[in-house]
Structure formats: structure tokens, C-alpha cells
Design an enzyme around this catalytic site. Sequence first.
Site, PDB file in Angstrom:
ATOM      1  N   ASP A  39       0.821  -1.207   0.000  1.00 19.68           N
ATOM      2  CA  ASP A  39       0.000   0.000   0.000  1.00 19.68           C
ATOM      3  C   ASP A  39       0.857   1.261   0.000  1.00 19.68           C
ATOM      4  O   ASP A  39       0.475   2.282  -0.570  1.00 19.68           O
ATOM      5  CB  ASP A  39      -0.924   0.006   1.219  1.00 19.68           C
ATOM      6  CG  ASP A  39      -2.120  -0.917   1.043  1.00 19.68           C
ATOM      7  OD1 ASP A  39      -2.326  -1.428  -0.075  1.00 19.68           O
ATOM      8  OD2 ASP A  39      -2.864  -1.125   2.019  1.00 19.68           O
ATOM      9  N   GLY A  40       2.035   1.194   0.645  1.00 20.57           N
ATOM     10  CA  GLY A  40       2.906   2.362   0.681  1.00 20.57           C
ATOM     11  C   GLY A  40       3.330   2.811  -0.704  1.00 20.57           C
ATOM     12  O   GLY A  40       3.426   4.018  -0.976  1.00 20.57           O
ATOM     13  N   ARG A  78       2.423   6.585  -2.279  1.00 20.48           N
ATOM     14  CA  ARG A  78       3.420   7.502  -2.833  1.00 20.48           C
ATOM     15  C   ARG A  78       3.128   7.809  -4.296  1.00 20.48           C
ATOM     16  O   ARG A  78       3.258   8.962  -4.741  1.00 20.48           O
ATOM     17  CB  ARG A  78       4.828   6.922  -2.669  1.00 20.48           C
ATOM     18  CG  ARG A  78       5.304   6.875  -1.216  1.00 20.48           C
ATOM     19  CD  ARG A  78       6.765   6.493  -1.119  1.00 20.48           C
ATOM     20  NE  ARG A  78       7.005   5.122  -1.571  1.00 20.48           N
ATOM     21  CZ  ARG A  78       6.916   4.058  -0.776  1.00 20.48           C
ATOM     22  NH1 ARG A  78       6.574   4.206   0.494  1.00 20.48           N
ATOM     23  NH2 ARG A  78       7.172   2.841  -1.235  1.00 20.48           N
ATOM     24  N   ASP A 101      -3.159  12.145  22.429  1.00 15.86           N
ATOM     25  CA  ASP A 101      -1.846  11.931  21.817  1.00 15.86           C
ATOM     26  C   ASP A 101      -1.787  12.483  20.398  1.00 15.86           C
ATOM     27  O   ASP A 101      -0.714  12.523  19.791  1.00 15.86           O
ATOM     28  CB  ASP A 101      -1.517  10.437  21.784  1.00 15.86           C
ATOM     29  CG  ASP A 101      -1.130   9.900  23.155  1.00 15.86           C
ATOM     30  OD1 ASP A 101      -1.009  10.707  24.105  1.00 15.86           O
ATOM     31  OD2 ASP A 101      -0.970   8.671  23.281  1.00 15.86           O
ATOM     32  N   SER A 130      -7.297   1.603  13.700  1.00 12.67           N
ATOM     33  CA  SER A 130      -6.633   1.144  14.917  1.00 12.67           C
ATOM     34  C   SER A 130      -6.925   2.024  16.124  1.00 12.67           C
ATOM     35  O   SER A 130      -6.631   1.633  17.255  1.00 12.67           O
ATOM     36  CB  SER A 130      -5.120   1.050  14.687  1.00 12.67           C
ATOM     37  OG  SER A 130      -4.559   2.329  14.485  1.00 12.67           O
ATOM     38  N   ASN A 158      -4.753   8.471   2.307  1.00 15.33           N
ATOM     39  CA  ASN A 158      -5.281   7.874   3.536  1.00 15.33           C
ATOM     40  C   ASN A 158      -5.652   8.897   4.596  1.00 15.33           C
ATOM     41  O   ASN A 158      -6.793   8.928   5.046  1.00 15.33           O
ATOM     42  CB  ASN A 158      -4.266   6.889   4.133  1.00 15.33           C
ATOM     43  CG  ASN A 158      -4.427   5.488   3.599  1.00 15.33           C
ATOM     44  OD1 ASN A 158      -5.359   5.191   2.853  1.00 15.33           O
ATOM     45  ND2 ASN A 158      -3.515   4.608   3.973  1.00 15.33           N
ATOM     46  N   THR A 172      -9.587   2.287   6.798  1.00 15.53           N
ATOM     47  CA  THR A 172      -9.103   0.938   7.103  1.00 15.53           C
ATOM     48  C   THR A 172      -7.627   0.949   7.484  1.00 15.53           C
ATOM     49  O   THR A 172      -7.023  -0.107   7.630  1.00 15.53           O
ATOM     50  CB  THR A 172      -9.308   0.000   5.906  1.00 15.53           C
ATOM     51  OG1 THR A 172      -8.658   0.561   4.747  1.00 15.53           O
ATOM     52  CG2 THR A 172     -10.783  -0.196   5.608  1.00 15.53           C
ATOM     53  N   ALA A 173      -7.043   2.143   7.652  1.00 11.28           N
ATOM     54  CA  ALA A 173      -5.627   2.257   7.985  1.00 11.28           C
ATOM     55  C   ALA A 173      -5.472   2.695   9.443  1.00 11.28           C
ATOM     56  O   ALA A 173      -6.052   2.083  10.339  1.00 11.28           O
ATOM     57  CB  ALA A 173      -4.946   3.226   7.012  1.00 11.28           C
ATOM     58  N   TYR A 174      -4.711   3.752   9.695  1.00  7.37           N
ATOM     59  CA  TYR A 174      -4.440   4.200  11.061  1.00  7.37           C
ATOM     60  C   TYR A 174      -5.734   4.484  11.823  1.00  7.37           C
ATOM     61  O   TYR A 174      -5.869   4.139  13.009  1.00  7.37           O
ATOM     62  CB  TYR A 174      -3.559   5.449  11.001  1.00  7.37           C
ATOM     63  CG  TYR A 174      -2.911   5.876  12.299  1.00  7.37           C
ATOM     64  CD1 TYR A 174      -3.087   5.165  13.488  1.00  7.37           C
ATOM     65  CD2 TYR A 174      -2.083   6.996  12.326  1.00  7.37           C
ATOM     66  CE1 TYR A 174      -2.471   5.579  14.662  1.00  7.37           C
ATOM     67  CE2 TYR A 174      -1.471   7.408  13.497  1.00  7.37           C
ATOM     68  CZ  TYR A 174      -1.670   6.696  14.665  1.00  7.37           C
ATOM     69  OH  TYR A 174      -1.066   7.111  15.825  1.00  7.37           O
TER      70      TYR A 174
END
Length: 281
Positions: A61-62, A66, A165, A181, A135, A176-178
Site C-alpha cells: 500500500d505504501g 506515494r 496523543d 486502529s 489515507n 481501514t488504515a491508522y
Amino acid sequence: MLNHVTVLANPAKRGAEAAGRHLERLFADRAVEASLVRTDGSDAMPEWPEATDLIITLGGDGTILRAARKAAPFGTPILGLHMGRFGFITEGKPEDVEAHVDALIDGRFAVQDRVMVHGSVLRSGEVIHEAVGLNEIVISKGAMTRMLGLLMRIGDGPSMEYLADGAIVATPTGSTAYALSVGGPLMDPNLSALLVAPICPHTLAARPIVLPDSLEVDCVIETDGGEVKFSADGSAVFALIGGDHVRVRRAEFVTRLVVFSAASFYDKVHNRLLWGERVNE
């Protein structure tokens, strides 16, 4: 009709270059010009031919994230082939490459327009940094930094103040990424929406919220020192200080992703995130 395809391979992924050369041969056999371009995995993307009709990424995915920042302003579609660790955005696998090439040549695919986010950092009223992401835009503290004070405002609504934080402003693709979580909801990637999700807020009142992508999110950073970062898709990292304003809105362009099935998102959340599965059996 495809005339020129750029194959973007991440050599750090085992087998990516070999798969890229195989793709070149497959397209050449079908009278379509293809160029193999290597990326080193850094934020800076290599140049590719201006005549490119389609970009195929070989990586995770990275690599897509990019490539998206470079391709989106030109409207060039991207097909991601999974050669990374997880590959949620990627659409296909290298072992199915011949079937994928035939589908591309025959026009048996769709292109989805995915919302992107634009983030800018203002200091003393002047924009000093900006970046786009497929994202998310993230404000985050360093490991040894105390909790941040975040004064957040969505559109013309009231200001919300809480300790945390950090905070994430994600697209539906980024849900569905960070954002996932930290307790954010799953969002169909075709929605025209944004998601604001605090990171470890010290209050029960700060919950993730979905909003129309026509609204702008404004966040003022309050900190007594320590490391605070702005980032877009984990890149374009920029150091923040107390009093900085971070403004996030929908980007002016979209990422165009090639898909072979309209239901692929729901297949992925079921197969890769175990959505709807009973995992205690």
C-alpha cells in the site's frame, strides 16, 4: 484504450523487479508499450513517461500511496498489485498478472475516484507547509512528549477542546488504515466524506466522527514542548510547535484506482480484516 503503461516496482519487495519485467513482456505481446520504473521507497517518486495511460504498482500500500500523490493531479489511474505485507488498497496479485493484463486490454475493469485530503500548517497566519494524502493527515506527539491540547473546530461548528496523543483526519480509503486502529468506523471508499478520529483522548466525550467532505477541519496545537509532528500518509513529516494551526480539507483532485470488482472493498474487509467472522471459534 491503453497505449502506454508504466510499471512502478519497489525493488525492496522480493520478486518485484522480475514481475515488472514479466509485465513488460506481456504488454509488448499485446502491442502495448510498457516502461519499468524503479522506486527506492522514499517519498520522492521517480519520473515516468508523460504519455502514461495507466500506472501499475508492484509493492504494498505504501507504494500506491506515494504514487497517488504524483499521479492524482494528472488523473492517471493506478492498479496496485500486492507484493507487500498487507496490501489493503492493492487490487490484484502477481500470480494472476496475465488475467489482469487481459482484463485491462479488454476493458473489463472500473476506475474508482477516491477522495484525498489536503493538510496545511499555519504559523503566525502564514502557510509554512502543506501536503496531500490518500489515507490521512495525522497530528501526533513523540514517544516522550506529554499529551497535546487540541482545540478542534469542524466547519462553522463549536470548538472542541481535549487532551490526546494526537488526531487523524482520514478519507474513506484511510478508514481501514491508522484510523481503524484508534477505533474509527469502516467507510465505503466511494463515500464523499471525511473521518476525524482522536488518538488516545483522555476523555469519554471525544469520539470519532464522520462528516461531509465539504467541511474543513481546523486544529490548534497546544503543547508545553517536546516532539509534535504533522504527516500525510506517514510521509511529508513536519515538526509542529505550540500555537500552530493545522487545516485539513478535501483535496482538489482524487486518486483514480483500478478495480476488477465493485464488491472488492467488502471482500477485502471480510477476508483481510475478518469482518463478520467469529474469531473465537
